[in-house]
Design an enzyme around this catalytic site. Structure first.
Site, PDB file in Angstrom:
ATOM      1  N   ASN A 130      16.726 -27.458 -12.911  1.00 34.22           N
ATOM      2  CA  ASN A 130      18.051 -27.659 -13.214  1.00 34.22           C
ATOM      3  C   ASN A 130      18.703 -26.071 -13.006  1.00 34.22           C
ATOM      4  OD1 ASN A 130      17.215 -26.801 -16.070  1.00 34.22           O
ATOM      5  ND2 ASN A 130      17.899 -28.615 -16.840  1.00 34.22           N
ATOM      6  N   ARG A 269      22.701 -22.264 -25.774  1.00 30.09           N
ATOM      7  CA  ARG A 269      22.266 -22.677 -26.318  1.00 30.09           C
ATOM      8  C   ARG A 269      23.971 -22.866 -27.406  1.00 30.09           C
ATOM      9  NH1 ARG A 269      19.665 -25.316 -23.759  1.00 30.09           N
ATOM     10  NH2 ARG A 269      17.313 -25.905 -23.751  1.00 30.09           N
ATOM     11  N   GLN A 298      22.351 -31.161 -32.261  1.00 29.15           N
ATOM     12  CA  GLN A 298      22.492 -31.986 -30.882  1.00 29.15           C
ATOM     13  C   GLN A 298      21.188 -33.030 -31.672  1.00 29.15           C
ATOM     14  OE1 GLN A 298      23.130 -28.805 -27.330  1.00 29.15           O
ATOM     15  NE2 GLN A 298      21.537 -30.539 -27.201  1.00 29.15           N
ATOM     16  N   HIS A 322      25.602 -32.620 -23.896  1.00 34.62           N
ATOM     17  CA  HIS A 322      24.200 -31.155 -23.461  1.00 34.62           C
ATOM     18  C   HIS A 322      23.723 -32.134 -22.227  1.00 34.62           C
ATOM     19  CE1 HIS A 322      20.428 -28.524 -23.865  1.00 34.62           C
ATOM     20  NE2 HIS A 322      21.438 -28.161 -22.315  1.00 34.62           N
TER      21      HIS A 322
END
Lengths: 371, 371
Positions: A130, A269, A298, A322
């Site tokens: 990704n 991050r 998260q 995210h």
């Protein structure tokens, strides 16, 4: 063999959209394949609890969660960076049978990597699955901050039309200096995509220089001192992994060295940027904007200040949950990648070198701060 | 000489931000310069009235507006495309003294160009002053539609976190087919900026092919039939001027030929796309998204359907007010450009060819549909 996958609840969306492979419902497309080979497959969701206080400490699963129950005898653990199942040293101590952790995506900082080294648990990612997705999200985020998109769209939604209130804080990317902290797989792809935007200059900060040909291809200059680096940037984008050397890297002290009114994009991050320092810098105009999809915890608590922080003109917030690395296109790639890593593991075949974070008892990458 | 400038109200923003040059308050930075040369300078704002009904007919100033009062004896008219002062054939008939119209920006469709030809009124634009600004906005808009940004940001603002609801309609631009209707100054810059995104293919529709070297530089293929063209595109972007040949070009009939779930970006002129056909196509999923900053009438009425239209998943709207070409960077460029055109005019010097839309009694460009 017991394979435990900690995924995220897709709910109705996952039922309707089978390409949402990274969800508990669609199980990375692995369930039938694993069971046909006689393995046990447990797909569970990361429990979603909002903490009252956001903190930079790791978010811990409750002791009665499925994650804690099944980790005890699982041999394989699959997690994602999106709703991460945090594998702490304590949990690793309980995971007597655990041999391999596979991150469906990129970024394994939710795993205590040093503890994994000590216990000779391998950690692998689907490297490259990704990186393009995230790089695209970075370029989008840079553009929407510099061009002041969010307040403009909100103005339209609420029925207003006052061009000057938007234009007063809208700029072109052309002619600006853009710098990336980290010029690895994602950061370099960001630089590549920025080349035709005729920025004033592209610069980067990294522990090692890019190969000469790679640097030349994007005409990027390395700046070795971080304070010096940020002081030259109109736009700073963070594209490095989270580890002890980068946690809180962008803090109140470093923000003092930013150009007044710079834009900051972080899809790496959340904990690389100090939550409160960023919010304060945005509020006082030190930053004109902050955008990204990563949070120090998260899911982000409902009252996380990054959800609603604004610059003095009421804009400059481009935050999203995210998901930059979990587009439907990326889900196909990382689901296939996990399958390939599993297949290698079952057959005792060598793993692709680029996917290995922790081999047997040692780091195989420098990306997590091991020099 | 009387110079009339129809600009837009900047209000408090323009007082605080002197770089908001295109406003009534800051007068393109021209007032002192013009008055020092003995010219009369009238800077007025476009009256902001919202019509109850949106229509594709030109929005007309009331008969008592400053525009109508001063146009009667002005020799020079300066307007912008953002809050356009619409110069109709009727108004031109009243403008006995008018010799030259200057658009502070690019796009002069708010002027009845045929009437200007008939009356031997020159029409000039500041060509190139904001083509990069608009091209950047196009690339941003493509990315934010394809990647499903707006619903993701709204989710964060309202305190939610459900990655699957966003990811189910988020894609990468990589591997998609992107096509531009119009490969001129803006459309070509869009193609240039898309090159490193590794799209499956870049294609274009235009009345003439690009020069071979230019087409090769962006690896773009021309498709001659419009229906054939849109049927191949995952993303269609409109980058052509508005004229009688392009008004309503993207209508219900053409939308039938789009790929199911395509994304459409239009920063050219609102009236090139049929308002209701686009809204219907978004609502039924024919389009996954529509984004842009141009409207069939500006300012858009409070109840304009493009403000709030959504796809079946509640996203796909990336609309903003008309500002892509009026970033602070662009305002410097078009303010300087207007000054240069005025200076040439006062001194009887030749104008730069690229800026001339209507010369004395004739079109000097093919861009407004004159072949």
């Amino acid at each position: 063999m017991k394979v435990l996958a900690i995924l995220y609840d897709g709910g109705e969306a996952a039922v309707q959209e089978s390409r949402l492979l990274g969800t508990v419902e669609n199980k990375l497309g692995l369930k039938e394949w694993l069971e046909s080979q006689g393995h046990e497959f447990i797909g569970r969701s990361r429990i979603m609890l909002f903490k009252d206080q956001c903190s930079s400490t790791l978010y811990k699963e409750g002791p009665n969660s499925d994650f804690q129950k099944h980790i005890v005898d699982a041999e394989v653990l699959i997690t994602t960076p999106f709703h991460p199942g945090y594998l702490t040293r304590d949990l690793i101590a309980k995971a007597k049978n655990l041999k391999i952790c596979i991150t469906a995506g990129v970024g394994s900082d939710h795993i205590d990597l040093n503890a994994a080294v000590d216990r000779r648990i391998q950690v692998l990612e689907v490297s490259g699955s990704n990186v393009v997705s995230v790089a695209e999200h970075v370029v989008m985020s840079i553009l929407l901050l510099v061009r002041n998109f969010v307040p403009a769209h909100e103005m339209i939604e609420r029925g207003d039309w006052q061009v000057s209130d938007i234009a007063r804080n809208a700029f072109d990317l052309e002619g600006k200096v853009v710098g990336t902290i980290g010029a690895g797989r994602i950061g370099y792809r960001v630089l590549q995509r920025l080349v035709p935007f005729d920025c004033k200059e592209l610069i980067y900060y990294d522990y090692a220089p890019l190969p000469e040909a790679a640097a030349k291809a994007v005409n990027a200059r390395r700046v070795e001192d971080l304070k010096d680096f940020v002081s030259q940037c109109d736009v700073v984008t963070v594209n490095c992994p989270l580890h002890e050397g980068t946690r809180g890297l962008v803090n109140a002290e470093l923000l003092k060295h930013f150009k007044k009114g710079a834009w900051l994009v972080n899809t790496a991050r959340g904990a690389i940027c100090d939550k409160d320092a960023v919010a304060a810098a945005l509020a006082d105009g030190t930053l004109s904007g902050y955008s990204g999809d990563v949070w120090n915890v998260q899911p982000a608590p409902k009252d996380h200040i990054w959800r609603t922080m604004k610059n003095p003109l009421g804009g400059g917030n481009g935050m999203v949950p995210h998901y930059s690395g979990t587009t439907l296109d990326a889900q196909i790639r990382y689901a296939n990648g996990v399958k390939s890593i599993l297949d290698n593991y079952f057959k005792g075949k060598e793993q692709e070198a680029q996917n290995i974070i922790i081999g047997l008892g040692r780091y195989e990458t420098k990306a997590y701060g091991q020099r």
